[in-house]
Design a protein around this motif. Sequence first.
Motif, mmCIF file in Angstrom:
data_model
loop_
_atom_site.group_PDB
_atom_site.id
_atom_site.type_symbol
_atom_site.label_atom_id
_atom_site.label_comp_id
_atom_site.label_asym_id
_atom_site.label_seq_id
_atom_site.Cartn_x
_atom_site.Cartn_y
_atom_site.Cartn_z
ATOM 1 N N SER A 50 0.671 -1.389 0.277
ATOM 2 C CA SER A 50 -0.308 -0.070 -0.187
ATOM 3 C C SER A 50 0.876 1.095 0.020
ATOM 4 C CB SER A 50 -1.046 -0.096 1.381
ATOM 5 O OG SER A 50 -1.859 -1.336 0.781
ATOM 6 N N PHE A 51 1.804 1.092 1.211
ATOM 7 C CA PHE A 51 2.861 2.412 0.755
ATOM 8 C C PHE A 51 3.123 2.323 -0.874
ATOM 9 C CE2 PHE A 51 6.510 4.730 1.200
ATOM 10 C CZ PHE A 51 6.838 5.965 2.397
ATOM 11 N N ILE A 52 3.796 1.547 -1.513
ATOM 12 C CA ILE A 52 4.760 1.736 -2.082
ATOM 13 C C ILE A 52 4.006 2.007 -3.212
ATOM 14 C CG2 ILE A 52 6.078 0.323 -4.142
ATOM 15 C CD1 ILE A 52 6.293 -1.695 -2.351
ATOM 16 N N ALA A 53 2.444 1.957 -3.699
ATOM 17 C CA ALA A 53 1.575 1.968 -4.798
ATOM 18 C C ALA A 53 0.752 3.588 -4.166
ATOM 19 C CB ALA A 53 0.697 0.731 -4.207
ATOM 20 N N LEU A 54 0.969 3.440 -3.548
ATOM 21 C CA LEU A 54 0.764 5.072 -2.823
ATOM 22 C C LEU A 54 1.643 5.687 -2.625
ATOM 23 C CD1 LEU A 54 -1.322 4.695 0.109
ATOM 24 C CD2 LEU A 54 -2.514 5.459 -1.601
ATOM 25 N N GLU A 55 2.940 5.714 -2.617
ATOM 26 C CA GLU A 55 3.844 6.327 -3.457
ATOM 27 C C GLU A 55 3.728 6.893 -4.470
ATOM 28 O OE1 GLU A 55 6.141 8.641 -0.075
ATOM 29 O OE2 GLU A 55 7.401 7.298 -0.564
ATOM 30 N N ASP A 56 3.845 5.729 -5.289
ATOM 31 C CA ASP A 56 3.957 5.936 -7.022
ATOM 32 C C ASP A 56 2.551 6.805 -7.657
ATOM 33 O OD1 ASP A 56 5.982 4.571 -6.957
ATOM 34 O OD2 ASP A 56 5.556 2.667 -7.518
ATOM 35 N N PHE A 57 1.768 6.716 -6.899
ATOM 36 C CA PHE A 57 0.552 7.454 -7.310
ATOM 37 C C PHE A 57 0.736 8.888 -7.293
ATOM 38 C CE2 PHE A 57 -4.471 8.386 -5.137
ATOM 39 C CZ PHE A 57 -4.319 9.240 -6.200
ATOM 40 N N ASN A 59 3.815 10.028 -6.679
ATOM 41 C CA ASN A 59 4.326 10.645 -7.709
ATOM 42 C C ASN A 59 4.271 11.006 -9.541
ATOM 43 O OD1 ASN A 59 6.382 10.894 -5.792
ATOM 44 N ND2 ASN A 59 7.437 8.595 -6.462
ATOM 45 N N ARG A 60 3.253 10.521 -9.674
ATOM 46 C CA ARG A 60 2.814 10.134 -10.549
ATOM 47 C C ARG A 60 1.892 11.479 -11.078
ATOM 48 N NH1 ARG A 60 2.139 4.711 -10.762
ATOM 49 N NH2 ARG A 60 0.003 5.600 -10.500
ATOM 50 N N LEU A 61 0.985 11.772 -9.857
ATOM 51 C CA LEU A 61 -0.150 12.464 -9.715
ATOM 52 C C LEU A 61 0.747 14.460 -9.980
ATOM 53 C CD1 LEU A 61 -2.766 13.602 -8.819
ATOM 54 C CD2 LEU A 61 -2.029 13.752 -6.833
ATOM 55 N N THR A 62 1.578 14.375 -9.376
ATOM 56 C CA THR A 62 3.088 15.694 -9.292
ATOM 57 C C THR A 62 3.284 15.543 -10.320
ATOM 58 O OG1 THR A 62 3.885 14.767 -7.306
ATOM 59 C CG2 THR A 62 4.649 16.773 -8.123
ATOM 60 N N GLU A 63 3.487 14.976 -11.106
ATOM 61 C CA GLU A 63 3.873 14.772 -12.463
ATOM 62 C C GLU A 63 2.684 15.146 -13.775
ATOM 63 O OE1 GLU A 63 5.801 11.250 -15.439
ATOM 64 O OE2 GLU A 63 6.974 11.617 -13.715
ATOM 65 N N GLY A 64 1.753 14.288 -13.285
ATOM 66 C CA GLY A 64 0.659 14.729 -14.234
ATOM 67 C C GLY A 64 -0.013 15.969 -13.542
ATOM 68 N N THR A 65 -0.018 16.745 -13.473
ATOM 69 C CA THR A 65 -0.532 18.144 -12.965
ATOM 70 C C THR A 65 0.454 19.230 -12.870
ATOM 71 O OG1 THR A 65 -0.805 17.633 -10.373
ATOM 72 C CG2 THR A 65 -2.447 17.045 -11.405
ATOM 73 N N ASP A 66 1.770 18.792 -13.225
ATOM 74 C CA ASP A 66 3.089 19.931 -13.634
ATOM 75 C C ASP A 66 2.946 20.834 -12.280
ATOM 76 O OD1 ASP A 66 3.057 19.505 -16.269
ATOM 77 O OD2 ASP A 66 1.604 21.036 -16.326
ATOM 78 N N GLY A 67 3.213 19.221 -11.232
ATOM 79 C CA GLY A 67 3.652 19.890 -9.580
ATOM 80 C C GLY A 67 2.976 20.745 -8.581
ATOM 81 N N ARG A 68 1.157 21.208 -9.724
ATOM 82 C CA ARG A 68 -0.372 21.357 -8.504
ATOM 83 C C ARG A 68 -0.233 20.301 -7.519
ATOM 84 N NH1 ARG A 68 -1.066 22.959 -13.630
ATOM 85 N NH2 ARG A 68 -2.081 21.280 -14.007
ATOM 86 N N TRP A 69 0.129 19.731 -7.747
ATOM 87 C CA TRP A 69 -0.444 18.375 -6.542
ATOM 88 C C TRP A 69 0.125 17.267 -6.572
ATOM 89 C CZ3 TRP A 69 -4.749 19.756 -3.416
ATOM 90 C CH2 TRP A 69 -5.831 19.935 -4.483
ATOM 91 N N GLY A 70 0.570 16.817 -4.843
ATOM 92 C CA GLY A 70 1.109 15.747 -4.936
ATOM 93 C C GLY A 70 0.753 15.024 -3.726
ATOM 94 N N ILE A 71 1.296 13.570 -3.113
ATOM 95 C CA ILE A 71 0.794 12.967 -1.922
ATOM 96 C C ILE A 71 2.221 13.094 -1.370
ATOM 97 C CG2 ILE A 71 -0.351 11.173 -0.933
ATOM 98 C CD1 ILE A 71 -1.910 11.084 -4.108
ATOM 99 N N GLU A 72 1.622 13.157 0.344
ATOM 100 C CA GLU A 72 3.114 12.683 1.372
ATOM 101 C C GLU A 72 2.235 11.724 1.947
ATOM 102 O OE1 GLU A 72 5.357 15.565 2.980
ATOM 103 O OE2 GLU A 72 6.399 13.827 3.615
ATOM 104 N N VAL A 73 3.053 10.523 1.922
ATOM 105 C CA VAL A 73 2.082 9.308 3.203
ATOM 106 C C VAL A 73 2.756 9.120 3.954
ATOM 107 C CG1 VAL A 73 1.865 7.155 2.968
ATOM 108 C CG2 VAL A 73 1.539 8.163 0.046
ATOM 109 N N TYR A 74 2.254 8.762 5.499
ATOM 110 C CA TYR A 74 2.499 9.149 6.465
ATOM 111 C C TYR A 74 2.688 7.743 6.615
ATOM 112 C CZ TYR A 74 3.006 14.584 6.710
ATOM 113 O OH TYR A 74 3.534 15.487 6.376
ATOM 114 N N ALA A 75 2.973 6.811 6.750
ATOM 115 C CA ALA A 75 3.353 5.620 7.119
ATOM 116 C C ALA A 75 3.727 5.004 8.847
ATOM 117 C CB ALA A 75 4.999 4.951 7.059
ATOM 118 N N ASN A 76 3.024 3.896 8.995
ATOM 119 C CA ASN A 76 3.203 3.331 10.610
ATOM 120 C C ASN A 76 2.232 4.711 11.697
ATOM 121 O OD1 ASN A 76 5.182 2.209 9.955
ATOM 122 N ND2 ASN A 76 6.303 4.073 9.634
ATOM 123 N N GLU A 77 1.067 4.747 10.908
ATOM 124 C CA GLU A 77 0.445 5.766 11.436
ATOM 125 C C GLU A 77 0.773 7.053 12.235
ATOM 126 O OE1 GLU A 77 -1.623 2.904 15.482
ATOM 127 O OE2 GLU A 77 -2.275 1.268 13.847
#
Length: 337
Positions: A50-57, A59-77
């Motif tokens: 889940s962490f791996i797929a969400l991180e990749d998500f 990265n692709r979101l950042t690329e696809g929106t020219d940096g407008r949106w990104g995701i930071e996954v906070y692991a381990n609760e």
Amino acid sequence: MRHNHDRALSIAAVVGATALALTGCGGGSGAAGGGGTLRLALNQTEEHPSFIALEDFGNRLTEGTDGRWGIEVYANETLGAQQEALQLVGADTVDMAIVAGPQLENLNEEFVAFNLPLVFDSIDHQMNVINNPDITGDLYSSLEDQNISVLGGLTAGTRNIYTSEGPITEPADLDGMKIRVQESPIHTEMIERMGGSATPMAYGEVYTALQSGVLDGAENNEVSYMTQKHYEVAGYFARTEHLIVPDYLVMSTERLADMSEADRAVFDAEWSAAIGEHTELWTGATDEAIAEAEAAGVQFNDVDDETFRAAVEPLVDQSLTSDTIRELYETTRAAAE
Ligand code: GCU
């Protein structure tokens, strides 16, 4: 495992940083076409699919929106256990979270249809149902008045019982054993019917509880069993395969409305790709977890399937308490054929 105190401190730090960022850029909720880094709460380790797929998500979101949106996954609760993370999403304090089915069942009982034993025959069956908008449309939008948009599901694998003493081959072997369940009345009853004594508890507390003897066992998939190191303190793994429960990606409805239509299209496409990546990673991660567990001396065994099945079967009928739940259940079963 972390202490609640440390966790509360880190949540305060992240929430504080969010407030600063919003003041700093003068943006924030409500500005349609906006952007930013979406904070996503996850209770898994950084090795988990889940962490791996969400991180990749992200990265692709950042690329696809020219940096407008990104995701930071906070692991381990780090942003709280699932129950807390879900509340923070509802309060628009955390943007996104992965939460297991039982958490949503606590907000709308109709979600129970996908949390029942015997509802899904396989992970493929589950994935075909939980990401089919014809089946899930109304269910997934049902929490928007609580500021929670359900965006779809990932498999949380097939769950089995593992114990510190064993082996467990039939319900009678669980007599008197305290078995951790997720915070769900149905799962509590399920374990009681399977012969154990159910103890609802947050995921991150389970290791210590097993280690100290507060619990005699727990139930989960092989990947969680290994990534949470439960195998170190519960070395008997009984293949009960009693549940295949979904994990959901939830997001603040308000924050989602900040996205322009074009960015939302990128978001949706990349989330869909993340679901595919996760499902693909899952099989490999499961095989790897089993191999590692065996190498570490874990004893796997098959169980008397029929007695366990007969024990949980009455739960299904008893849980179909409304037309909507029955319809969701029946549509799901029909999709298995
Ligand atoms: C799995 C699932 C999690 C859930 C956990 C649990 O790991 O993916 O979402 O929280 O089980 O048992 O609590």
